[in-house]
Design a protein around this motif. Structure first.
Motif, PDB file in Angstrom:
ATOM      1  N   HIS A 273     139.658   6.826  38.544  1.00 61.70           N
ATOM      2  CA  HIS A 273     140.416   6.076  37.544  1.00 61.70           C
ATOM      3  C   HIS A 273     139.414   5.314  36.692  1.00 61.70           C
ATOM      4  CE1 HIS A 273     144.115   6.870  39.788  1.00 61.70           C
ATOM      5  NE2 HIS A 273     143.447   6.528  40.878  1.00 61.70           N
ATOM      6  N   ASP A 274     139.208   5.779  35.471  1.00 61.09           N
ATOM      7  CA  ASP A 274     138.241   5.157  34.551  1.00 61.09           C
ATOM      8  C   ASP A 274     136.877   5.028  35.223  1.00 61.09           C
ATOM      9  OD1 ASP A 274     140.187   4.944  32.551  1.00 61.09           O
ATOM     10  OD2 ASP A 274     140.903   3.049  33.401  1.00 61.09           O
ATOM     11  N   ASN A 275     136.454   3.823  35.525  1.00 60.32           N
ATOM     12  CA  ASN A 275     135.140   3.571  36.133  1.00 60.32           C
ATOM     13  C   ASN A 275     135.198   3.466  37.650  1.00 60.32           C
ATOM     14  OD1 ASN A 275     132.892   3.621  34.602  1.00 60.32           O
ATOM     15  ND2 ASN A 275     132.782   1.428  34.252  1.00 60.32           N
ATOM     16  N   LEU A 276     136.372   3.653  38.227  1.00 63.13           N
ATOM     17  CA  LEU A 276     136.584   3.422  39.646  1.00 63.13           C
ATOM     18  C   LEU A 276     136.811   4.733  40.387  1.00 63.13           C
ATOM     19  CD1 LEU A 276     137.122   1.250  41.859  1.00 63.13           C
ATOM     20  CD2 LEU A 276     139.512   1.409  41.219  1.00 63.13           C
ATOM     21  N   GLU A 277     136.158   4.880  41.530  1.00 64.39           N
ATOM     22  CA  GLU A 277     136.384   6.026  42.407  1.00 64.39           C
ATOM     23  C   GLU A 277     136.949   5.508  43.725  1.00 64.39           C
ATOM     24  OE1 GLU A 277     133.101   9.340  41.292  1.00 64.39           O
ATOM     25  OE2 GLU A 277     132.435   7.681  42.548  1.00 64.39           O
ATOM     26  N   VAL A 278     137.991   6.170  44.196  1.00 65.30           N
ATOM     27  CA  VAL A 278     138.644   5.760  45.435  1.00 65.30           C
ATOM     28  C   VAL A 278     138.629   6.935  46.394  1.00 65.30           C
ATOM     29  CG1 VAL A 278     140.783   4.948  46.489  1.00 65.30           C
ATOM     30  CG2 VAL A 278     140.136   4.141  44.212  1.00 65.30           C
ATOM     31  N   LEU A 279     137.998   6.746  47.545  1.00 61.99           N
ATOM     32  CA  LEU A 279     138.018   7.751  48.599  1.00 61.99           C
ATOM     33  C   LEU A 279     139.115   7.342  49.567  1.00 61.99           C
ATOM     34  CD1 LEU A 279     136.780  10.253  49.937  1.00 61.99           C
ATOM     35  CD2 LEU A 279     135.324   8.708  51.226  1.00 61.99           C
ATOM     36  N   GLU A 280     140.132   8.185  49.666  1.00 66.10           N
ATOM     37  CA  GLU A 280     141.281   7.889  50.497  1.00 66.10           C
ATOM     38  C   GLU A 280     141.272   8.823  51.703  1.00 66.10           C
ATOM     39  OE1 GLU A 280     145.950   7.256  49.618  1.00 66.10           O
ATOM     40  OE2 GLU A 280     145.062   9.095  48.822  1.00 66.10           O
ATOM     41  N   VAL A 281     141.375   8.240  52.888  1.00 65.38           N
ATOM     42  CA  VAL A 281     141.434   9.017  54.126  1.00 65.38           C
ATOM     43  C   VAL A 281     142.736   8.633  54.827  1.00 65.38           C
ATOM     44  CG1 VAL A 281     140.347   9.493  56.336  1.00 65.38           C
ATOM     45  CG2 VAL A 281     138.928   9.038  54.334  1.00 65.38           C
ATOM     46  N   LYS A 282     143.627   9.613  54.995  1.00 63.69           N
ATOM     47  CA  LYS A 282     144.889   9.386  55.688  1.00 63.69           C
ATOM     48  C   LYS A 282     144.829  10.110  57.023  1.00 63.69           C
ATOM     49  CE  LYS A 282     147.835   8.905  51.650  1.00 63.69           C
ATOM     50  NZ  LYS A 282     149.047   9.384  50.980  1.00 63.69           N
ATOM     51  N   ILE A 283     145.073   9.360  58.089  1.00 67.06           N
ATOM     52  CA  ILE A 283     145.034   9.918  59.432  1.00 67.06           C
ATOM     53  C   ILE A 283     146.364   9.611  60.115  1.00 67.06           C
ATOM     54  CG2 ILE A 283     143.868   9.909  61.666  1.00 67.06           C
ATOM     55  CD1 ILE A 283     141.396   8.818  60.159  1.00 67.06           C
ATOM     56  N   GLU A 284     147.085  10.655  60.491  1.00 68.13           N
ATOM     57  CA  GLU A 284     148.337  10.488  61.222  1.00 68.13           C
ATOM     58  C   GLU A 284     148.032  10.648  62.704  1.00 68.13           C
ATOM     59  OE1 GLU A 284     151.533  12.922  59.788  1.00 68.13           O
ATOM     60  OE2 GLU A 284     150.840  12.708  57.721  1.00 68.13           O
ATOM     61  N   LEU A 285     148.205   9.567  63.444  1.00 65.26           N
ATOM     62  CA  LEU A 285     147.934   9.593  64.868  1.00 65.26           C
ATOM     63  C   LEU A 285     149.211   9.972  65.616  1.00 65.26           C
ATOM     64  CD1 LEU A 285     145.799   6.360  65.171  1.00 65.26           C
ATOM     65  CD2 LEU A 285     144.999   8.715  65.063  1.00 65.26           C
ATOM     66  N   PRO A 286     149.077  10.715  66.710  1.00 62.29           N
ATOM     67  CA  PRO A 286     150.258  11.102  67.490  1.00 62.29           C
ATOM     68  C   PRO A 286     150.856   9.874  68.177  1.00 62.29           C
ATOM     69  CG  PRO A 286     148.257  11.816  68.590  1.00 62.29           C
ATOM     70  CD  PRO A 286     147.848  11.246  67.266  1.00 62.29           C
ATOM     71  N   ASP A 287     152.173   9.966  68.462  1.00 58.19           N
ATOM     72  CA  ASP A 287     152.842   8.889  69.169  1.00 58.19           C
ATOM     73  C   ASP A 287     152.292   8.783  70.588  1.00 58.19           C
ATOM     74  OD1 ASP A 287     154.475   8.323  67.032  1.00 58.19           O
ATOM     75  OD2 ASP A 287     156.059   9.694  67.697  1.00 58.19           O
ATOM     76  N   ALA A 288     152.087   7.563  71.041  1.00 60.08           N
ATOM     77  CA  ALA A 288     151.589   7.335  72.408  1.00 60.08           C
ATOM     78  C   ALA A 288     152.786   7.236  73.340  1.00 60.08           C
ATOM     79  CB  ALA A 288     150.749   6.066  72.457  1.00 60.08           C
ATOM     80  N   ARG A 289     153.208   8.364  73.874  1.00 62.38           N
ATOM     81  CA  ARG A 289     154.380   8.386  74.785  1.00 62.38           C
ATOM     82  C   ARG A 289     153.973   8.776  76.147  1.00 62.38           C
ATOM     83  NH1 ARG A 289     158.937  11.117  70.940  1.00 62.38           N
ATOM     84  NH2 ARG A 289     158.795   9.541  69.365  1.00 62.38           N
TER      85      ARG A 289
END
Length: 86
Positions: free
Chosen positions: A70-86
């Motif tokens: 975005h313009d002068n900004l860089e965003v590194l996005e990391v999405k991690i879905e963890l399993p339910d602890a059952r």
């Protein structure tokens, strides 16, 4: 780092090593900003799956890495879905 740990060699923690690798990757990417989609993102995603997989069972599709500019900004996005602890 103390002089003694420098001489004897101190084992770095996994998180510290991962952080240093990510900083190197980001610095390298910033040097070559001409590419629209960086080629290191799939490798970064595979390495994250390997590191997280040491501690919990995770599906490789549950980790997504995205770089947005975005313009002068860089965003590194990391999405991690963890399993339910059952």
């Amino acid at each position: 780092m103390s002089f003694l740990s420098f001489l004897l060699g101190e084992k770095k923690k996994t998180a510290t090593v991962a952080k240093e690798r990510l900083q190197i990757i980001l610095a390298h990417e910033r040097a070559g900003r001409n590419a629209s989609e960086p080629d290191y993102l799939p490798a970064l995603q595979r390495e994250l799956v390997a590191v997280i997989g040491k501690y919990i069972a995770i599906n490789p599709d549950d980790i997504r890495v995205n770089l947005e500019r975005h313009d002068n900004l860089e965003v590194l996005e990391v999405k991690i879905e963890l399993p339910d602890a059952r």
